[in-house]
Design a protein around this motif. Structure first.
Motif, PDB file in Angstrom:
ATOM      1  N   THR A  96       2.968  -3.589  -1.177  1.00 54.56           N
ATOM      2  CA  THR A  96       3.526  -2.625  -0.223  1.00 54.56           C
ATOM      3  C   THR A  96       4.613  -1.796  -0.891  1.00 54.56           C
ATOM      4  OG1 THR A  96       3.081  -4.245   1.472  1.00 54.56           O
ATOM      5  CG2 THR A  96       4.491  -2.424   2.115  1.00 54.56           C
ATOM      6  N   ALA A  97       5.432  -2.482  -1.704  1.00 55.93           N
ATOM      7  CA  ALA A  97       6.497  -1.759  -2.399  1.00 55.93           C
ATOM      8  C   ALA A  97       5.951  -0.945  -3.570  1.00 55.93           C
ATOM      9  CB  ALA A  97       7.547  -2.754  -2.902  1.00 55.93           C
ATOM     10  N   ALA A  98       4.803  -1.353  -4.095  1.00 58.16           N
ATOM     11  CA  ALA A  98       4.256  -0.663  -5.268  1.00 58.16           C
ATOM     12  C   ALA A  98       3.569   0.652  -4.900  1.00 58.16           C
ATOM     13  CB  ALA A  98       3.268  -1.573  -6.001  1.00 58.16           C
ATOM     14  N   LEU A  99       3.199   0.798  -3.612  1.00 59.87           N
ATOM     15  CA  LEU A  99       2.521   2.035  -3.194  1.00 59.87           C
ATOM     16  C   LEU A  99       3.494   2.918  -2.413  1.00 59.87           C
ATOM     17  CD1 LEU A  99      -0.827   0.418  -1.979  1.00 59.87           C
ATOM     18  CD2 LEU A  99      -0.492   1.762  -4.060  1.00 59.87           C
ATOM     19  N   ASN A 100       3.360   4.213  -2.606  1.00 63.39           N
ATOM     20  CA  ASN A 100       4.243   5.140  -1.901  1.00 63.39           C
ATOM     21  C   ASN A 100       3.727   5.348  -0.469  1.00 63.39           C
ATOM     22  OD1 ASN A 100       5.663   7.411  -0.974  1.00 63.39           O
ATOM     23  ND2 ASN A 100       5.968   8.105  -3.069  1.00 63.39           N
ATOM     24  N   PRO A 101       4.546   5.035   0.550  1.00 63.83           N
ATOM     25  CA  PRO A 101       4.033   5.070   1.929  1.00 63.83           C
ATOM     26  C   PRO A 101       3.706   6.473   2.447  1.00 63.83           C
ATOM     27  CG  PRO A 101       6.406   4.652   1.918  1.00 63.83           C
ATOM     28  CD  PRO A 101       5.952   4.618   0.486  1.00 63.83           C
ATOM     29  N   VAL A 102       4.212   7.532   1.796  1.00 58.68           N
ATOM     30  CA  VAL A 102       3.980   8.874   2.341  1.00 58.68           C
ATOM     31  C   VAL A 102       2.809   9.612   1.672  1.00 58.68           C
ATOM     32  CG1 VAL A 102       6.377   9.127   3.096  1.00 58.68           C
ATOM     33  CG2 VAL A 102       5.706   9.971   0.845  1.00 58.68           C
ATOM     34  N   PHE A 103       2.126   8.913   0.777  1.00 57.06           N
ATOM     35  CA  PHE A 103       0.951   9.541   0.159  1.00 57.06           C
ATOM     36  C   PHE A 103      -0.312   8.774   0.527  1.00 57.06           C
ATOM     37  CE2 PHE A 103       4.256  11.019  -2.787  1.00 57.06           C
ATOM     38  CZ  PHE A 103       3.971  12.373  -2.770  1.00 57.06           C
ATOM     39  N   LEU A 142     -13.732  -3.006  -2.711  1.00 65.64           N
ATOM     40  CA  LEU A 142     -13.150  -2.551  -1.437  1.00 65.64           C
ATOM     41  C   LEU A 142     -14.252  -1.951  -0.572  1.00 65.64           C
ATOM     42  CD1 LEU A 142      -9.724  -0.977  -2.329  1.00 65.64           C
ATOM     43  CD2 LEU A 142     -10.147  -2.504  -0.428  1.00 65.64           C
ATOM     44  N   PRO A 143     -14.419  -2.463   0.656  1.00 67.94           N
ATOM     45  CA  PRO A 143     -15.451  -1.899   1.511  1.00 67.94           C
ATOM     46  C   PRO A 143     -15.032  -0.515   2.008  1.00 67.94           C
ATOM     47  CG  PRO A 143     -14.227  -3.626   2.670  1.00 67.94           C
ATOM     48  CD  PRO A 143     -13.659  -3.550   1.282  1.00 67.94           C
ATOM     49  N   ASP A 144     -16.008   0.322   2.285  1.00 62.89           N
ATOM     50  CA  ASP A 144     -15.777   1.667   2.808  1.00 62.89           C
ATOM     51  C   ASP A 144     -14.743   2.451   1.980  1.00 62.89           C
ATOM     52  OD1 ASP A 144     -15.950   3.846   4.358  1.00 62.89           O
ATOM     53  OD2 ASP A 144     -15.257   2.920   6.212  1.00 62.89           O
ATOM     54  N   PRO A 145     -15.008   2.657   0.688  1.00 62.42           N
ATOM     55  CA  PRO A 145     -14.012   3.305  -0.173  1.00 62.42           C
ATOM     56  C   PRO A 145     -13.634   4.724   0.259  1.00 62.42           C
ATOM     57  CG  PRO A 145     -16.096   2.981  -1.334  1.00 62.42           C
ATOM     58  CD  PRO A 145     -16.208   2.252  -0.064  1.00 62.42           C
ATOM     59  N   GLU A 146     -14.569   5.444   0.924  1.00 66.85           N
ATOM     60  CA  GLU A 146     -14.240   6.809   1.391  1.00 66.85           C
ATOM     61  C   GLU A 146     -13.085   6.735   2.391  1.00 66.85           C
ATOM     62  OE1 GLU A 146     -15.220   9.785   0.694  1.00 66.85           O
ATOM     63  OE2 GLU A 146     -17.188   9.689  -0.294  1.00 66.85           O
ATOM     64  N   ARG A 147     -13.180   5.774   3.324  1.00 67.45           N
ATOM     65  CA  ARG A 147     -12.125   5.640   4.338  1.00 67.45           C
ATOM     66  C   ARG A 147     -10.815   5.210   3.677  1.00 67.45           C
ATOM     67  NH1 ARG A 147      -9.406   1.920   7.388  1.00 67.45           N
ATOM     68  NH2 ARG A 147     -10.407   0.122   6.439  1.00 67.45           N
ATOM     69  N   VAL A 148     -10.920   4.267   2.722  1.00 63.37           N
ATOM     70  CA  VAL A 148      -9.715   3.777   2.044  1.00 63.37           C
ATOM     71  C   VAL A 148      -9.006   4.929   1.331  1.00 63.37           C
ATOM     72  CG1 VAL A 148      -8.878   2.278   0.178  1.00 63.37           C
ATOM     73  CG2 VAL A 148     -10.578   1.422   1.794  1.00 63.37           C
ATOM     74  N   GLN A 155      -2.056   1.807   6.730  1.00 63.16           N
ATOM     75  CA  GLN A 155      -3.290   1.678   7.528  1.00 63.16           C
ATOM     76  C   GLN A 155      -4.228   0.619   6.945  1.00 63.16           C
ATOM     77  OE1 GLN A 155      -4.081   5.964   7.159  1.00 63.16           O
ATOM     78  NE2 GLN A 155      -4.015   6.108   9.392  1.00 63.16           N
ATOM     79  N   LEU A 156      -3.786  -0.037   5.875  1.00 66.24           N
ATOM     80  CA  LEU A 156      -4.647  -1.025   5.212  1.00 66.24           C
ATOM     81  C   LEU A 156      -3.990  -2.407   5.225  1.00 66.24           C
ATOM     82  CD1 LEU A 156      -5.354   1.269   2.146  1.00 66.24           C
ATOM     83  CD2 LEU A 156      -6.916   0.850   4.059  1.00 66.24           C
ATOM     84  N   SER A 157      -4.800  -3.445   5.069  1.00 64.55           N
ATOM     85  CA  SER A 157      -4.249  -4.805   5.057  1.00 64.55           C
ATOM     86  C   SER A 157      -3.588  -5.097   3.698  1.00 64.55           C
ATOM     87  CB  SER A 157      -5.371  -5.817   5.283  1.00 64.55           C
ATOM     88  OG  SER A 157      -6.211  -5.834   4.144  1.00 64.55           O
ATOM     89  N   GLY A 158      -2.816  -6.199   3.639  1.00 66.03           N
ATOM     90  CA  GLY A 158      -2.138  -6.577   2.390  1.00 66.03           C
ATOM     91  C   GLY A 158      -3.122  -6.786   1.249  1.00 66.03           C
ATOM     92  N   GLY A 159      -4.247  -7.438   1.563  1.00 64.47           N
ATOM     93  CA  GLY A 159      -5.263  -7.707   0.537  1.00 64.47           C
ATOM     94  C   GLY A 159      -5.857  -6.409  -0.001  1.00 64.47           C
TER      95      GLY A 159
END
Ligand code: SF4
Length: 323
Positions: A96-103, A142-148, A155-159
């Motif tokens: 969570t900290a490694a990804l930028n929440p606004v992008f 990762l399932p549904d990579p287009e949505r991801v 909007q995504l789970s920790g895993g």
């Protein structure tokens, strides 16, 4: 890569914390190495030094980090960027900290894809980057990579977030992957999947790995060789099976005994005391205030590494050498 005699201090209001106290670690081509020890013993600091991403109050007091014949601590910025882009990469413990929440994921991952092949003459179109992002997301299952790709991290789970971090790391990695407690923030059921994923991808790409983890079972099942760290020092290093079946250093013995068992034997007492104060660390062996076997020399002189069997089982303890 070889870390030799690395000393790192942190400047604080309380004084200078002498955290790394002459760390040595080696990882060969294609080798998988584990690094274990209590929280706060310097594992992450050691690995951050490798990529030169230490906190701004850190001071490297001495030592070198040789990677492919060059000291990473001394290379110019351009060469350092090249090391990070093409050779060494890291998965951090908190996705969570490694990804930028606004992008959105597509923006972050797209940047990594561009950066990792930045020196290539190939002109990357938006479509090509999108295609490459989809490919790496499929590689981490990762399932549904287009949505991801079209999602923000929240909007995504920790895993799923950790899989994205793994995808980003592996896009860039060509030689060495440092996985710093990659499963700590995940559910137990997801932990296993993520570790398996890392293991498979690493084997496919023939990468060298340094796995930092508190999950000793995972370390045992993943790596070839294990280093045990205590209070800024390596205290033991051995082949994985040997270390787990015949731990020699009193700290390693305590650490392995501290693992809760599912056999109804209850909880062990663990290791008495706690990690020392780094402003005024104990003289000699830093473990001596907690050690049941401490003798006079332990309080005066730090033990060097003794190779106890001539086959690379090394232990820094006066019980195994002259002292
Ligand atoms: Fe204990 Fe001495 Fe060995 Fe340190 S060197 S672990 S204090 S016996």
């Amino acid at each position: 890569m070889e870390i030799k005699d690395l000393y790192v201090n942190y400047k604080t209001y309380l004084g200078e914390l002498k955290v790394l106290n002459g760390v040595n670690l080696k990882v060969g081509e294609g080798e998988k190495v584990g690094l274990i020890g209590e929280s706060g013993c310097g594992k992450t600091t050691t690995m951050r030094a490798v990529l030169r991403i230490l906190a701004s109050n850190a001071i490297i007091k001495g030592g070198c980090i040789n990677f492919k014949g060059k000291d990473v601590l001394k290379v110019e910025d351009k060469e350092l960027a090249d090391v990070r882009r093409k050779h060494i990469t890291m998965i951090f413990q908190d996705p969570t900290a490694a990804l930028n929440p606004v992008f959105k994921v597509k923006d972050m991952l797209g940047d990594v894809v561009k950066f990792s092949i930045g020196s290539s003459s190939e002109k990357l179109t938006k479509e090509k980057i999108h295609e490459m992002c989809l490919k790496v997301l499929r590689e981490v299952a990762l399932p549904d990579p287009e949505r991801v790709l079209d999602s923000y991290p929240f909007q995504l789970s920790g895993g799923m977030r950790q899989r994205i971090c793994i995808a980003m790391s592996l896009t860039a990695a060509r030689d060495l992957l440092i996985a710093d407690e990659p499963t700590t923030n995940l559910d137990v059921t997801i932990q296993d999947q993520v570790l398996r994923l890392i293991k498979n991808l690493v084997e496919e790409r023939k990468l060298s790995v340094i796995l930092i983890s508190h999950a000793l079972g995972a370390v045992r099942g993943t790596v070839d060789r294990v280093y045990v760290m205590y209070a800024g020092n390596m205290v033991e290093a051995a082949e994985t099976n040997e270390l787990f079946s015949e731990p020699l250093h009193p700290y390693t013995q305590g650490l392995l005994q501290s693992v809760p068992k599912l056999t109804g034997e209850g909880f062990s007492e663990g290791i008495k005391g706690h990690i020392p104060d780094y402003v005024n660390p104990p003289f000699g062996c830093r473990f001596h205030p907690r050690c049941d076997y401490a003798k006079e020399v332990c309080q005066k002189e730090a033990p060097p590494f003794f190779d106890v069997n001539g086959k690379g089982h090394e232990v820094a303890c006066w019980l195994y050498g002259k002292g």
